[in-house]
Enzyme design. Structure first.
Site, PDB file in Angstrom:
ATOM      1  N   ASN A 208       2.501 -13.305  -2.258  1.00 45.74           N
ATOM      2  CA  ASN A 208       1.094 -13.088  -1.898  1.00 45.74           C
ATOM      3  C   ASN A 208       0.241 -13.933  -2.834  1.00 45.74           C
ATOM      4  O   ASN A 208       0.749 -14.469  -3.827  1.00 45.74           O
ATOM      5  CB  ASN A 208       0.761 -11.586  -2.006  1.00 45.74           C
ATOM      6  CG  ASN A 208       1.003 -11.073  -3.410  1.00 45.74           C
ATOM      7  OD1 ASN A 208       0.323 -11.454  -4.339  1.00 45.74           O
ATOM      8  ND2 ASN A 208       2.009 -10.217  -3.573  1.00 45.74           N
ATOM      9  N   LYS A 336      -3.336   7.279  -3.090  1.00 45.51           N
ATOM     10  CA  LYS A 336      -2.388   6.609  -4.012  1.00 45.51           C
ATOM     11  C   LYS A 336      -2.428   7.254  -5.390  1.00 45.51           C
ATOM     12  O   LYS A 336      -1.392   7.422  -6.041  1.00 45.51           O
ATOM     13  CB  LYS A 336      -2.714   5.115  -4.132  1.00 45.51           C
ATOM     14  CG  LYS A 336      -2.303   4.331  -2.892  1.00 45.51           C
ATOM     15  CD  LYS A 336      -2.701   2.864  -2.975  1.00 45.51           C
ATOM     16  CE  LYS A 336      -2.519   2.234  -1.587  1.00 45.51           C
ATOM     17  NZ  LYS A 336      -3.053   0.886  -1.483  1.00 45.51           N
ATOM     18  N   LYS A 340       0.987   8.846  -6.726  1.00 44.06           N
ATOM     19  CA  LYS A 340       1.672   8.166  -7.832  1.00 44.06           C
ATOM     20  C   LYS A 340       1.390   8.840  -9.190  1.00 44.06           C
ATOM     21  O   LYS A 340       1.763   8.318 -10.230  1.00 44.06           O
ATOM     22  CB  LYS A 340       1.284   6.686  -7.857  1.00 44.06           C
ATOM     23  CG  LYS A 340       1.548   5.990  -6.494  1.00 44.06           C
ATOM     24  CD  LYS A 340       1.508   4.484  -6.557  1.00 44.06           C
ATOM     25  CE  LYS A 340       1.541   3.875  -5.156  1.00 44.06           C
ATOM     26  NZ  LYS A 340       1.956   2.487  -5.112  1.00 44.06           N
TER      27      LYS A 340
HETATM   28  N1  CTP Z   1       2.767  -0.917  -6.787  1.00 43.65           N
HETATM   29  C1  CTP Z   1       3.978  -0.802  -7.433  1.00 43.65           C
HETATM   30  N2  CTP Z   1       5.145  -1.070  -6.766  1.00 43.65           N
HETATM   31  C2  CTP Z   1       5.115  -1.404  -5.456  1.00 43.65           C
HETATM   32  C3  CTP Z   1       3.864  -1.517  -4.782  1.00 43.65           C
HETATM   33  C4  CTP Z   1       2.716  -1.268  -5.490  1.00 43.65           C
HETATM   34  O1  CTP Z   1       4.017  -0.486  -8.620  1.00 43.65           O
HETATM   35  N3  CTP Z   1       6.246  -1.651  -4.810  1.00 43.65           N
HETATM   36  C5  CTP Z   1       1.540  -0.602  -7.544  1.00 43.65           C
HETATM   37  C6  CTP Z   1       0.547  -1.742  -7.625  1.00 43.65           C
HETATM   38  O2  CTP Z   1       0.744  -2.498  -8.794  1.00 43.65           O
HETATM   39  C7  CTP Z   1      -0.790  -1.011  -7.648  1.00 43.65           C
HETATM   40  C8  CTP Z   1      -0.532   0.245  -6.858  1.00 43.65           C
HETATM   41  O3  CTP Z   1       0.885   0.427  -6.848  1.00 43.65           O
HETATM   42  O4  CTP Z   1      -1.159  -0.625  -8.955  1.00 43.65           O
HETATM   43  C9  CTP Z   1      -1.037   0.214  -5.444  1.00 43.65           C
HETATM   44  O5  CTP Z   1      -0.566  -0.945  -4.798  1.00 43.65           O
HETATM   45  P1  CTP Z   1      -0.985  -1.286  -3.322  1.00 43.65           P
HETATM   46  O6  CTP Z   1      -0.302  -2.561  -2.902  1.00 43.65           O
HETATM   47  O7  CTP Z   1      -2.492  -1.210  -3.185  1.00 43.65           O
HETATM   48  O8  CTP Z   1      -0.436  -0.039  -2.533  1.00 43.65           O
HETATM   49  P2  CTP Z   1       0.974   0.354  -2.002  1.00 43.65           P
HETATM   50  O9  CTP Z   1       1.467   1.504  -2.814  1.00 43.65           O
HETATM   51  O10 CTP Z   1       1.873  -0.839  -1.905  1.00 43.65           O
HETATM   52  O11 CTP Z   1       0.598   0.893  -0.542  1.00 43.65           O
HETATM   53  P3  CTP Z   1       0.107   0.055   0.746  1.00 43.65           P
HETATM   54  O12 CTP Z   1       0.773  -1.298   0.684  1.00 43.65           O
HETATM   55  O13 CTP Z   1       0.561   0.893   1.868  1.00 43.65           O
HETATM   56  O14 CTP Z   1      -1.406  -0.027   0.649  1.00 43.65           O
END
Ligand code: CTP
Length: 405
Positions: A208, A336, A340
């Site tokens: 990304n 979230k 989390k």
């Molecule tokens: N994050 C993580 N590990 C993952 C995905 C996300 O630790 N595999 C962490 C990111 O660093 C961020 C938070 O979780 O601090 C939220 O990430 P985000 O991409 O916004 O959300 P997701 O949990 O991936 O959910 P979605 O993609 O459904 O929005």
């Protein structure tokens, strides 16, 4: 960053004097008021006029000047400085300082000032390695001077080794650190940054556009506040901030391993990394060759690092997440935060101008455990980082009641 601060830049005579001109520019750009003092030898390399024009202040150079010594100018200069930076500091200047010699304008100021002094040595590698210089260096450390070590590389004397003046950007960063209250001293923090790459063959990957700028700004600001900082970084082009321990990783599983290895000793963890939620189920050992057929790549889920941290969070640790959203910002971020087990979450709307990936600015909403949300206006990522650490510090000191609900 240096608004309202007076920096006295002492310039002694070495070929690196021309780099001190760049340093003046950086200090001025950061909002500092800069007063330059040059030794007689430094004036052989660059004229005082250059420094006067860049700093917009007269350059101090003569202990017995009839104009300035009517006001005992060297004592005045010593008192007005919030910080003294010596760049370049020659072997001779270091030797005089170690011995307490005060025989010119600059060295008299150095004995008279009570401000912190940052010494940035620059000299030939043999002079730097000479036991006398190393002994003087040790003495300067014992006397409480702060040292910005010289860099290694090709030197003006055509030799290779340590002795180059540190990068002006690093000297600026250390100067800002010396002028920042050490509110995170004794604390260890971990920040994740950048994207992850999930390879499906040796030369292709899913990723990304995360630039890492938000995470690097957080690491930089925490280091300025004197925290021990670990920066677990996915691939990005940014240089690590000074005094930050960077661990470079590529994939989400590597990032998870690096973070879990360090997590239990951290007072705070901030996850800004844009972790890829999926990875190819198989990685080809060799480059996949093209064919006229359609190609499907089966993806499997990556571990959620932040959710794992939330499950094993030791008492007292502050856990902060980011939520990059394009719709239902507050609701998605709140979900979230709960899922989390975070202390607070920083939500940003990726569709807004000047917010999110690659930009130097961000416009975020901080949501706490009690559901309270505060909207920060559009600001630089360093300013966002300062707001985040302010809040972390309040929770660590037990002062943020709402986040403990
Ligand atoms: N994050 C993580 N590990 C993952 C995905 C996300 O630790 N595999 C962490 C990111 O660093 C961020 C938070 O979780 O601090 C939220 O990430 P985000 O991409 O916004 O959300 P997701 O949990 O991936 O959910 P979605 O993609 O459904 O929005």
């Amino acid at each position: 960053m240096l608004q309202g601060k007076t920096i006295l830049l002492g310039v002694s005579g070495g070929i690196a004097v021309y780099k001190a001109a760049e340093l003046v520019r950086l200090f001025v750009k950061a909002g500092g008021s800069v007063h330059v003092v040059m030794t007689a030898n430094a004036q052989q390399f660059v004229t005082p006029l250059t420094f006067q024009a860049l700093s917009n202040n007269p350059v101090g150079r003569d202990l017995f000047s009839m104009d300035s010594e009517s006001q005992i100018s060297h004592i005045q200069k010593a008192r007005m400085a919030d910080l003294v930076v010596l760049a370049p500091a020659t072997a001779n200047l270091m030797a005089k300082m170690a011995a307490g010699i005060a025989d010119d304008y600059l060295t008299t100021i150095l004995l008279a000032t009570t401000a912190p002094v940052l010494v940035c040595p620059a000299m030939n590698v043999k002079m730097w390695e000479h036991p006398a210089t190393q002994r003087n260096l040790k003495t300067l450390c014992e006397l409480g001077y702060r040292i910005e070590p010289p860099a290694s590389g090709f030197l003006a004397c055509q030799e290779e080794g340590a002795g180059r003046l540190a990068d002006p950007g690093d000297i600026l960063e250390s100067s800002i650190g010396l002028l920042t209250p050490p509110t995170l001293a004794g604390r260890s923090v971990l920040v994740s940054a950048g994207p992850t790459r999930e390879h499906f063959d040796p030369v292709r990957f899913l990723s990304n556009p995360s630039s890492g700028k938000m995470g690097y700004a957080l690491a930089r600001v925490a280091a300025r506040r004197s925290a021990r900082v670990f920066l677990v970084s996915g691939p990005c082009s940014l240089a690590p901030p000074p005094r930050v321990e960077r661990i470079c990783v590529t994939s989400a599983t590597q990032m998870r391993d690096a973070i879990l290895n360090l997590s239990s000793e951290q007072d705070a963890i901030v996850m800004t990394a844009a972790v890829s939620d999926y990875r190819p189920a198989r990685t080809a050992a060799h480059k996949v060759k093209k064919s006229p057929e359609d190609l499907s790549v089966l993806l499997e889920p990556n571990p959620d690092i932040l959710a794992s941290l939330g499950q094993i969070k030791p008492p007292g640790q502050v856990l902060v997440g980011f939520a990059a959203e394009t719709e239902n910002i507050t609701q998605n971020a709140q979900d979230k935060l709960v899922r989390k087990n975070l202390d607070f979450i920083v939500a940003n709307d990726l569709t807004r101008e000047g917010a999110g990936f690659c930009s130097d600015t961000n416009e975020v909403k901080i949501i706490g455990r009690g559901g309270e949300a505060s909207d920060l206006s559009l600001m630089t990522k360093e300013e966002v980082a300062a707001n985040i650490w302010d809040r972390v510090e309040r929770i660590l000191s037990g002062g943020d009641i709402e986040s403990q609900q």
